[in-house]
Design a protein around this motif. Sequence first.
Motif, PDB file in Angstrom:
ATOM      1  N   PRO A  73     -20.774 -24.155   5.232  1.00 18.04           N
ATOM      2  CA  PRO A  73     -21.654 -23.189   4.268  1.00 18.04           C
ATOM      3  C   PRO A  73     -23.022 -23.529   3.977  1.00 18.04           C
ATOM      4  CG  PRO A  73     -19.823 -24.337   3.002  1.00 18.04           C
ATOM      5  CD  PRO A  73     -19.727 -24.826   4.553  1.00 18.04           C
ATOM      6  N   LYS A  80     -16.598 -17.343  14.890  1.00 20.13           N
ATOM      7  CA  LYS A  80     -17.587 -18.439  14.477  1.00 20.13           C
ATOM      8  C   LYS A  80     -17.372 -19.682  15.214  1.00 20.13           C
ATOM      9  CE  LYS A  80     -16.887 -17.897   9.381  1.00 20.13           C
ATOM     10  NZ  LYS A  80     -16.363 -18.331   8.277  1.00 20.13           N
ATOM     11  N   ASN A  92     -12.614 -18.481   1.857  1.00 16.40           N
ATOM     12  CA  ASN A  92     -12.847 -18.292   3.330  1.00 16.40           C
ATOM     13  C   ASN A  92     -11.949 -17.744   4.211  1.00 16.40           C
ATOM     14  OD1 ASN A  92     -15.722 -18.913   2.654  1.00 16.40           O
ATOM     15  ND2 ASN A  92     -15.203 -21.106   3.258  1.00 16.40           N
ATOM     16  N   THR A  93     -10.826 -18.364   4.168  1.00 16.94           N
ATOM     17  CA  THR A  93      -9.499 -17.903   4.820  1.00 16.94           C
ATOM     18  C   THR A  93      -9.129 -16.545   4.650  1.00 16.94           C
ATOM     19  OG1 THR A  93      -8.657 -20.198   4.676  1.00 16.94           O
ATOM     20  CG2 THR A  93      -7.094 -18.328   5.411  1.00 16.94           C
ATOM     21  N   ASP A 130     -12.287 -14.654   6.430  1.00 16.14           N
ATOM     22  CA  ASP A 130     -11.807 -14.731   8.051  1.00 16.14           C
ATOM     23  C   ASP A 130     -10.557 -13.566   8.359  1.00 16.14           C
ATOM     24  OD1 ASP A 130     -13.957 -16.506   8.224  1.00 16.14           O
ATOM     25  OD2 ASP A 130     -12.557 -18.165   8.672  1.00 16.14           O
ATOM     26  N   ALA A 181     -14.911 -18.537  -1.650  1.00 18.85           N
ATOM     27  CA  ALA A 181     -15.851 -17.776  -0.605  1.00 18.85           C
ATOM     28  C   ALA A 181     -17.328 -17.570  -1.048  1.00 18.85           C
ATOM     29  CB  ALA A 181     -15.346 -16.557   0.096  1.00 18.85           C
ATOM     30  N   THR A 182     -18.190 -18.007  -0.299  1.00 25.32           N
ATOM     31  CA  THR A 182     -19.549 -18.015  -0.667  1.00 25.32           C
ATOM     32  C   THR A 182     -20.177 -16.724  -0.697  1.00 25.32           C
ATOM     33  OG1 THR A 182     -20.620 -18.255   1.722  1.00 25.32           O
ATOM     34  CG2 THR A 182     -20.099 -20.536   0.443  1.00 25.32           C
ATOM     35  N   GLU A 233     -20.530 -15.283   2.660  1.00 24.44           N
ATOM     36  CA  GLU A 233     -19.264 -14.793   3.198  1.00 24.44           C
ATOM     37  C   GLU A 233     -18.685 -13.638   2.780  1.00 24.44           C
ATOM     38  OE1 GLU A 233     -16.904 -16.248   5.682  1.00 24.44           O
ATOM     39  OE2 GLU A 233     -18.714 -17.289   6.114  1.00 24.44           O
ATOM     40  N   ARG A 234     -18.882 -13.291   1.324  1.00 25.16           N
ATOM     41  CA  ARG A 234     -18.500 -12.144   0.666  1.00 25.16           C
ATOM     42  C   ARG A 234     -19.552 -11.007   1.244  1.00 25.16           C
ATOM     43  NH1 ARG A 234     -19.573 -13.610  -3.908  1.00 25.16           N
ATOM     44  NH2 ARG A 234     -21.388 -12.394  -4.465  1.00 25.16           N
TER      45      ARG A 234
END
Length: 451
Positions: free
Chosen positions: A92, A187, A283-284, A287, A313-314, A317-318
């Motif tokens: 990240p 990724k 993050n999981t 993903d 989650a950053t 990512e969102r």
Amino acid sequence: MTRTLDIVSARLSDVELAINFSDAHPPLTVEQARVEADRCFFCYDAPCIEACPTGIDIPKFIKAIATRNLKGSAKTILESNILGGSCARVCPTEILCEQKCVHNTREEGQPIRIGALQRHATDWQMEHGGQPFTRAPTTGRRIAIIGAGPAGLACAHRLAMQGHNVLLLDAHSQPGGLNEYGVAAYKLADDFAQREIDFLLAIGGITFEGNRKLGENLSLSDLRRDYDAIFLGMGLSGVRAMGIEGEELEGVQDAVAFIETLRSQEKKCVPVGRRVVVIGGGNTAVDAAVQARRLGADEVTLVYRRGHEQMSATPVEREWAQTNGVTIRFWSSPVRMVLEDGALGGVEFSRGTATTNGRVIYDPADTFIVHADMVLKAVGQTFIPDPISGESILVENGRIVVDDTYRTTMEGIYAGGDCTVGEDLTVAAVRDGRNAAEAIHKALSISSVQA
């Protein structure tokens, strides 16, 4: 009669799946990399270096790209982070090195694309230069590493480079850990995780044995007898339960297992529901949600018990989840799985309200149902201490306790990565493995002199 869940494989064609799981962020071209590198101010005392857990000299490697020295750039990266290629893809960077870039304070507010430049250099090295480090003369010392994830791999490479012989053990059949089994396929596309491992193992002196699990076909006491030191890098193999009604129903599974299945099988063989609910905010969860959508789910809803500011989650990512058609709902806590005609029909959630002191109050009378034929739980992973219970290894708050040299409370045994207290990031695990290797090498060198 019980209703049949609409969870099937091959919702999309092979061509669609290939597109959906191709490289999410294609690499920079040579010209793009040079233009981006030229933007760097090559700061003295650069804040980006401090923000990198592995301490890569970022201005130095970027300047090497700007001066057309990709070999030098890659070596600068890899001497600090041997898994620099995968970290460039999964880190990240927006909350690490790139967040600290001084360009953020300028009018355009666009940081240097450090992650993309790091990938540019390390990819060149893997494709053209091979292993840039040479192995020191053998010391005759033997070290066993349990866990072939980022921490274990980094530890193995550094110890092998110093001339030690390393046995790398893992419960899976292939090395890689999180990079191979726990990260979204788009990724680390094109089998990159295994190609990077082949690159790393080319240093020599490392033997891998898969399907070896501590407490089953692997004994810590036997390893202590036969090896000069042991490094524990097992990661987090446990998954938290939600403890709600219906959690055991067919169609409810752990997001970690779902992602591992995706990474281990052909995409067309992985079943997915038509309506999927993902519970979690890390993050999981992201993903799992995005990959469910890319497998062909019509609706994917990610539900988190707090607000977006509290998500692990950053923001990047969102946003990635939302641009991939995932609906995100906040301030909602799961109450129970809902049965419809004897089968999973959805999840009932209780709405929450944030208080002034930071707590959340959920109203049991204010609930709603999100319909689903598949539910993925991503509410956190835990360390399972059972394999080392009975040993003199201190575990507190669910993690192995280590000192500042990564020593556990048991002589000759070190630990690092997610099984110890830390940031739970791939790059942090690499740092732990590298630093533990240096500590092991130092301890073995001292004992050799004393002998």
